[in-house]
Design an enzyme around this catalytic site. Structure first.
Site, short mmCIF file in Angstrom:
data_model
loop_
_atom_site.label_atom_id
_atom_site.label_comp_id
_atom_site.label_asym_id
_atom_site.label_seq_id
_atom_site.Cartn_x
_atom_site.Cartn_y
_atom_site.Cartn_z
N SER A 77 71.51 23.30 62.40
CA SER A 77 71.31 24.63 61.82
C SER A 77 70.54 24.53 60.51
O SER A 77 70.89 23.75 59.62
CB SER A 77 72.65 25.30 61.57
OG SER A 77 73.30 25.59 62.78
N ASP B 193 71.04 35.49 58.69
CA ASP B 193 71.59 34.14 58.56
C ASP B 193 70.58 33.23 57.86
O ASP B 193 70.30 32.12 58.29
CB ASP B 193 71.96 33.56 59.93
CG ASP B 193 72.91 32.37 59.81
OD1 ASP B 193 73.33 32.04 58.69
OD2 ASP B 193 73.21 31.75 60.85
N HIS C 267 74.88 30.41 56.89
CA HIS C 267 76.19 29.84 57.22
C HIS C 267 76.30 28.37 56.81
O HIS C 267 77.40 27.82 56.76
CB HIS C 267 76.51 30.02 58.71
CG HIS C 267 75.76 29.12 59.64
ND1 HIS C 267 74.66 29.54 60.36
CD2 HIS C 267 75.94 27.83 59.99
CE1 HIS C 267 74.22 28.56 61.11
NE2 HIS C 267 74.97 27.50 60.90
#
Length: 411
Positions: free
Chosen positions: A289, A216, A186
């Site tokens: 992230s 992911d 992402h």
């Protein structure tokens, strides 16, 4: 009667004119033979030619008679031995406004009639050495040297990067000395290129060479060699309660912000998707992230991925385990063994100065002595004149740092 005939002729003319404007979309690749998926559906192989499409899919329209493309279209090209390529085939959205100024909604346009992609061989992108730190569960470390937090951060931060794309920004970390970076899917979005910046504010261009939306996970190859890197730790080294640090780039924080916590739990979590997940109370915020979750030895145990945001919920973040990362990246390093072991280190001291030290029957020096050893059991002997020999069996694990002191008794 005549009026109906004229209308019919006009409609036939318009339909015939529109059909004449119908065009084809062609997708080419080098080498040929790549499988083409459009919006998740396999439609053929390269060179691929679509069915006839309305001209309004390629050109702006100003009339109600024109067809319009009301959604974006994505394509994926896959070929064994080559890096999968994801493509945005359209641009938009744009406003559809007729000549009289009436707004009829948004639409998209195909970027071109012919799209040509050069696929990159996996062997050219995935170079260098992938280091995986393993743990041998049956053995017990006599001592374990944990790096002080400030030294740990100093040693690992240079391998943590800030990644930016037109869609988002986040973190990533290097896993080889040849510029291979791991991050969240992402973070890179649908982009094929990203920009990476290190702690020294140097910027590098990177190509997204792999993405796995289900995990992911994405892999980026930077256009630079001789980079620092971090070892990936296997699941066997994980212990609930062990200390960890997270390094990343939160949106409102400074680059390579460090937070500290523990491993709160380890296991599958279907709500987050497949894989093994590490729950931690180390603070994980937007922008973290893709950054590493590190143990006290400087090894990556997971990739920071998500923070639970709910009322009355605090201190719950999740990282995808490094074991899952290894299961993916090792596919691209077939020339290497699955893991690369790290030697341990044994420091031998003695109650008698300058006593002779033997490892597995071989003289290695005088006490105190430091010896690198491969994982496994080793026989340590310490000898000195007028003293009884001292002998022990020591179990060494990957990367362990052991200390023993031989107390020699007079004969």
């Amino acid at each position: 009667m005549r009026r109906n005939l004229i209308c019919s002729l006009l409609i036939s003319f318009c339909l015939g004119h529109i059909s004449l404007l119908a065009e084809e979309l062609r997708i080419l690749s080098a080498p040929i033979g790549a499988t083409v998926e459009i919006d998740g559906k396999v439609v053929g192989t390269t060179p691929y030619t679509s069915k006839k499409l309305p001209g309004g899919y390629f050109h702006k329209t100003s009339t109600v008679f024109g067809a319009r493309l009301e959604r974006p279209i994505h394509a994926r090209l896959t070929l064994p031995g080559y890096i999968t390529q994801d493509l945005d085939l359209t641009v938009g959205p744009m406003k559809w406004i007729a000549l009289n100024g009436t707004y009829h909604g948004d639409y998209y346009l195909l970027k071109d009639k012919v799209i040509t992609i050069t696929l990159q061989a996996e062997a050219k992108a995935f170079t260098g050495t992938l280091v995986a730190a393993t743990a041998t569960s049956p053995t017990v470390k006599l001592t374990s040297v944990e790096i002080p937090i400030e030294d740990l951060v100093d040693q690992t931060s240079s391998a943590v990067l800030k990644l930016s794309s037109p869609e988002a920004s986040g973190s990533g970390f290097l896993i080889t000395s040849t510029g291979v970076v791991v991050t969240n899917a992402h973070v890179v979005g649908s982009n094929n290129e990203v920009t990476a910046m290190n702690m020294q504010k140097q910027q590098f261009n990177g190509k997204v060479v792999y993405r796995d939306p289900s995990l992911d996970l994405a892999i980026v190859k930077l256009d630079v060699d001789h980079t620092p890197s971090l070892p990936l730790s296997t699941i066997a080294s994980l212990k609930v309660g062990q200390s960890v640090i997270a390094i990343g780039n939160p949106g409102l924080g400074l680059q390579n912000t460090v937070t500290r916590g523990i491993v709160s739990a380890v296991g599958p979590y279907s709500e987050l998707g497949p894989g093994t997940w590490i729950q931690t109370d180390a603070s994980i915020n937007p922008g973290n992230s893709g950054g590493p979750l590190l143990n006290s030895h400087g090894e990556v145990i997971g990739m920071n991925t998500v923070k639970v945001v709910k009322a009355d919920v605090q201190g719950i973040g999740f990282a995808l385990s490094a074991q899952d990362i290894l299961s993916v990246v090792q596919r691209f390093f077939p020339q290497q063994p699955p893991t690369e072991t790290k030697k341990g280190r044994l420091q031998v001291a003695s109650s008698v100065a300058d006593a002779d030290v033997y490892i597995d029957g071989k003289f290695v020096g005088n006490a105190p002595s430091t010896v690198p050893l491969s994982p496994g059991d080793h026989t340590v002997e310490v000898k000195a004149s007028k003293f009884a020999d001292w002998k022990r069996t020591i179990s060494v694990t990957d990367g362990s740092d052991l200390n023993v002191k031989a107390s020699l008794d007079p004969q």
